[in-house]
Scaffold this motif. Structure first.
Motif, PDB file in Angstrom:
ATOM      1  N   GLU A   1       0.834  -1.001  -0.076  1.00  0.00           N
ATOM      2  CA  GLU A   1      -0.278   0.290  -0.098  1.00  0.00           C
ATOM      3  C   GLU A   1       0.769   1.381  -0.044  1.00  0.00           C
ATOM      4  N   TYR A   2       1.946   1.219   1.008  1.00  0.00           N
ATOM      5  CA  TYR A   2       2.822   2.422   0.912  1.00  0.00           C
ATOM      6  C   TYR A   2       3.359   2.909  -0.417  1.00  0.00           C
ATOM      7  N   VAL A   3       3.543   1.704  -1.564  1.00  0.00           N
ATOM      8  CA  VAL A   3       4.110   2.115  -2.904  1.00  0.00           C
ATOM      9  C   VAL A   3       3.107   2.630  -3.604  1.00  0.00           C
ATOM     10  N   ARG A   4       1.887   2.436  -3.432  1.00  0.00           N
ATOM     11  CA  ARG A   4       0.837   2.884  -4.087  1.00  0.00           C
ATOM     12  C   ARG A   4       0.427   4.231  -3.701  1.00  0.00           C
TER      13      ARG A   4
ATOM     14  N   ALA B   1       0.748   7.585  -5.719  1.00  0.00           N
ATOM     15  CA  ALA B   1      -0.480   8.706  -5.740  1.00  0.00           C
ATOM     16  C   ALA B   1       0.016  10.084  -5.287  1.00  0.00           C
ATOM     17  N   LYS B   2       1.023  10.339  -4.610  1.00  0.00           N
ATOM     18  CA  LYS B   2       1.350  11.621  -4.216  1.00  0.00           C
ATOM     19  C   LYS B   2       2.260  12.230  -5.411  1.00  0.00           C
ATOM     20  N   GLY B   3       2.416  11.354  -6.617  1.00  0.00           N
ATOM     21  CA  GLY B   3       3.078  12.171  -7.838  1.00  0.00           C
ATOM     22  C   GLY B   3       4.322  11.828  -7.747  1.00  0.00           C
ATOM     23  N   LEU B   4       5.175  10.915  -7.117  1.00  0.00           N
ATOM     24  CA  LEU B   4       6.537  10.661  -6.996  1.00  0.00           C
ATOM     25  C   LEU B   4       7.029  10.100  -8.297  1.00  0.00           C
ATOM     26  N   GLY B   5       8.054  10.385  -8.642  1.00  0.00           N
ATOM     27  CA  GLY B   5       8.651   9.748  -9.853  1.00  0.00           C
ATOM     28  C   GLY B   5       8.687   8.414  -9.757  1.00  0.00           C
ATOM     29  N   GLU B   6       8.659   7.591 -10.982  1.00  0.00           N
ATOM     30  CA  GLU B   6       8.679   6.016 -10.761  1.00  0.00           C
ATOM     31  C   GLU B   6      10.267   5.810 -10.024  1.00  0.00           C
ATOM     32  N   LEU B   7      11.310   6.339 -10.693  1.00  0.00           N
ATOM     33  CA  LEU B   7      12.583   5.925 -10.285  1.00  0.00           C
ATOM     34  C   LEU B   7      12.720   6.086  -8.916  1.00  0.00           C
ATOM     35  N   ARG B   8      12.225   7.225  -8.252  1.00  0.00           N
ATOM     36  CA  ARG B   8      12.410   7.560  -6.755  1.00  0.00           C
ATOM     37  C   ARG B   8      11.293   6.474  -6.005  1.00  0.00           C
TER      38      ARG B   8
END
Length: 313
Positions: free
Chosen positions: A211-214, A218-225
């Protein structure tokens, strides 16, 4: 953190006591009599009696164990009955060679296995995932001695780029030292990288579905980060465990690889000691290996806490 480390350290002493009893007890089950082997072909009874007395072979097993423990606690691991050298000197001479080889092999394994596992998890069920899985299967299936011989034929015999065997210390020449170790380190690291890739992929798949990855996405963080900062950090716990165990196994002596490349490390030392019934060397080497395993597991426990702060409670 300090309390956590102290609790782990409290388990070290009883573990070492149990390991020492196990080492000494199993050593007594080896067939053959070292006194008879040292006495030569004539086997003079007077010589045999002298050797039994000198090495306490005429004492009961519990007495010999206590004498050995007393010597070990004072820093004396005994003397090799074959080459007449202190076991401590042999360990200090051979351990740095195997430790350097093991460290280089782990670096190669991490450089290959960790990125492959991450990419395979992110690209699940894609061609990249299948290719990484097949590569891991290949790396785990090929025998080390066979791969070592192929590398010698290619890079030493055909291309003449690397020495086929031998060892040069880093103090003598760093470039020649790396040249003598790069092939055996790749042979060992290749097999470990295959296992590390599978563990990393499995751990990353579990974390990426959490869940925390989703929430991070959802917060808009970059996929690499999201992958490197959030997912990878929590997926590293099983990888750290694997790395510690594999490094300990390498320290115990990569026998076949060291034999193929003629590297004077722990592997050759322990094999020669077993064949020659050199009890003191076998006991010293195995005890040092057990201590290395315990130390590596302690470092792995500390690494768990540093990687995942939730484990501190």
């Amino acid at each position: 953190m300090i309390t956590f480390v102290l609790r782990r350290l409290a388990l070290v002493l009883p573990t070492l006591c149990f390991v020492s009893v196990l080492i000494f007890g199993l050593q007594q089950l080896l067939p053959g009599d070292p006194a008879l082997a040292l006495a030569g072909e004539d086997r003079d009874p007077a010589v045999i009696a002298f050797l039994r007395q000198k090495y306490h072979l005429d004492e009961p097993v519990p007495v010999r164990y206590l004498l050995w423990v007393q010597s070990v606690l004072s820093g004396d691991f005994g003397e090799s009955i074959r080459i007449k050298r202190p076991v401590r000197d042999l360990v200090l001479e051979k351990l740095p060679v195997t430790a350097e080889l093991a460290a280089l092999a782990i670096v190669i394994a991490l450089s290959i296995g960790l990125p492959m596992g991450i990419i395979a998890a992110v690209k699940k069920d894609s061609a990249i995932d299948y290719a990484a899985t097949m590569t891991a299967l290949w790396g785990r299936s090929i025998p080390n001695f066979w791969l070592g011989i192929l590398l010698i034929l290619l890079f030493s015999v055909e291309l003449g780029l690397l020495p086929a065997s031998g060892f040069v210390g880093p103090a003598e020449s760093l470039s020649r030292n790396l040249a003598t170790l790069i092939m055996p380190a790749f042979v060992l690291g290749n097999a470990i990288a295959a296992v590390m890739m599978r563990h990393t992929r499995s751990a990353m798949l579990q974390v990426l579905n959490s869940e925390y990855v989703r929430t991070a996405r959802a917060k808009g963080l970059g996929e690499l980060r999201v992958i490197l900062h959030h997912a990878l950090r929590n997926a590293l716990v099983p990888v750290v465990t694997l790395g510690a165990l594999e490094f300990g196994q390498l320290l115990s002596g990569a026998v076949l690889t060291e034999q193929v490349f003629t590297i004077p490390g722990f592997g050759k030392l322990i094999v020669d000691a077993v064949f020659n019934r050199d009890y003191a060397v076998v006991q010293g080497v195995v005890l040092c290996t057990a201590m290395a395993y315990i130390a590596l597991n302690l470092l792995a426990d500390v690494a768990y806490v540093l990687i995942n702060p939730r484990l501190r409670t």
